[in-house]
Design a protein around this motif. Structure first.
Motif, short mmCIF file in Angstrom:
data_model
loop_
_atom_site.label_atom_id
_atom_site.label_comp_id
_atom_site.label_asym_id
_atom_site.label_seq_id
_atom_site.Cartn_x
_atom_site.Cartn_y
_atom_site.Cartn_z
N LEU A 96 -4.45 36.36 -113.07
CA LEU A 96 -4.53 35.04 -113.63
C LEU A 96 -5.88 34.73 -114.17
N GLU A 97 -7.03 35.32 -113.68
CA GLU A 97 -8.33 35.20 -114.49
C GLU A 97 -8.28 36.07 -115.72
N LYS A 98 -7.44 37.40 -115.61
CA LYS A 98 -7.35 37.86 -117.12
C LYS A 98 -6.81 37.23 -118.20
N LEU A 99 -5.82 36.47 -117.59
CA LEU A 99 -4.89 35.58 -118.55
C LEU A 99 -5.81 34.69 -119.09
N ASN A 100 -6.56 34.02 -118.20
CA ASN A 100 -7.39 32.85 -118.55
C ASN A 100 -8.37 33.60 -119.66
N GLN A 101 -9.17 34.63 -119.28
CA GLN A 101 -10.15 35.20 -120.42
C GLN A 101 -9.23 35.45 -121.74
N LYS A 102 -7.98 35.94 -121.66
CA LYS A 102 -7.47 36.14 -122.98
C LYS A 102 -7.05 34.75 -123.69
N TYR A 103 -6.70 33.72 -122.94
CA TYR A 103 -5.98 32.64 -123.75
C TYR A 103 -6.82 31.41 -123.59
N LYS A 104 -8.10 31.47 -123.09
CA LYS A 104 -8.69 30.28 -122.90
C LYS A 104 -9.19 29.61 -124.13
N ASP A 105 -9.18 30.29 -125.26
CA ASP A 105 -9.14 29.49 -126.47
C ASP A 105 -8.13 28.74 -126.93
N LYS A 106 -6.83 28.93 -126.50
CA LYS A 106 -5.47 28.58 -126.97
C LYS A 106 -4.83 27.45 -125.72
N MET A 107 -5.37 27.80 -124.29
CA MET A 107 -4.89 26.81 -123.63
C MET A 107 -6.00 26.56 -122.23
N ASN A 108 -5.55 25.38 -121.55
CA ASN A 108 -6.41 25.43 -120.42
C ASN A 108 -5.73 25.83 -119.28
N PHE A 109 -6.80 26.16 -118.40
CA PHE A 109 -6.04 26.95 -117.17
C PHE A 109 -6.81 26.29 -115.79
#
Length: 194
Positions: A96-109
């Motif tokens: 989930l942290e890897k996902l956050n790093q990839k998408y943090k500009d598009k969605m909040n985690f």
């Protein structure tokens, strides 16, 4: 009424513990099939929660976090509800942290540590250690009494919700997934909700 709520919370926790341990047992048995799961298996599902609002504490720094301010930052928010007792929850956190790093500009985690409470110190230190060990950098909050009705509707963890900027829940995912499954699911959700 309070006694009834306590009984319901105890039953919910029992169901969560059982579901989490069943997921853990199945996780070992289905390792070979897990890698062949398709995007279709990670479709956004309807959930029994219409809105996910909160005003509670960040588990790391104790800062007040309000849903309306948090959601306003991005069009969508990825909310992962997990527990310190749940092995599948903990195992997927680096993913989930890897996902956050990839998408943090598009969605909040956002993480919600289901077995902590903003008015007590129950499991807080353990949760902080888990977050630190997992390398999680996104915000994690502790439930408080204002979130009780919403949290009681969640019977299995991990449960992940996708929430719009107004707090409306689009849908969710039940259970842990691999990074590839999450990546496919999130990219699809983002594409469908431009």
């Amino acid at each position: 009424m309070k006694k009834f709520l306590k009984i319901m919370m105890a039953l919910s926790i029992f169901v969560m513990l059982t579901a989490c341990s069943k997921k853990s047992e199945n996780n070992n048995k289905n390792k070979d099939t897990e890698n062949t799961t398709t995007v279709e298996a990670a479709e956004l599902q309807d959930v029994s929660i219409d809105k996910f609002d909160f005003q509670t504490l960040d588990i790391i720094d104790g800062e007040m976090i309000k849903s309306e301010e948090f959601y306003a930052e991005k069009p969508l928010t990825f909310i992962n509800i997990w527990g310190t007792f749940c092995s599948p929850c903990i195992e997927e956190m680096p993913e989930l942290e890897k996902l956050n790093q990839k998408y943090k500009d598009k969605m909040n985690f956002l993480g919600v540590v289901s077995d902590t409470n903003a008015t007590m110190s129950t499991n807080v230190e353990e949760a902080i250690q888990i977050l630190d060990k997992s390398g999680v950098t996104y915000t994690n909050i502790m439930p408080n009494p204002t979130m009780e009705d919403t949290m009681n509707k969640i019977s299995v963890i991990p449960t992940t919700l996708i929430v719009k900027s107004d707090g409306t829940v689009l849908g969710g995912f039940v259970g842990a997934m691999s990074y590839e499954q999450w990546d496919n699911a999130v990219s699809k959700v983002l594409e469908e909700n431009k």
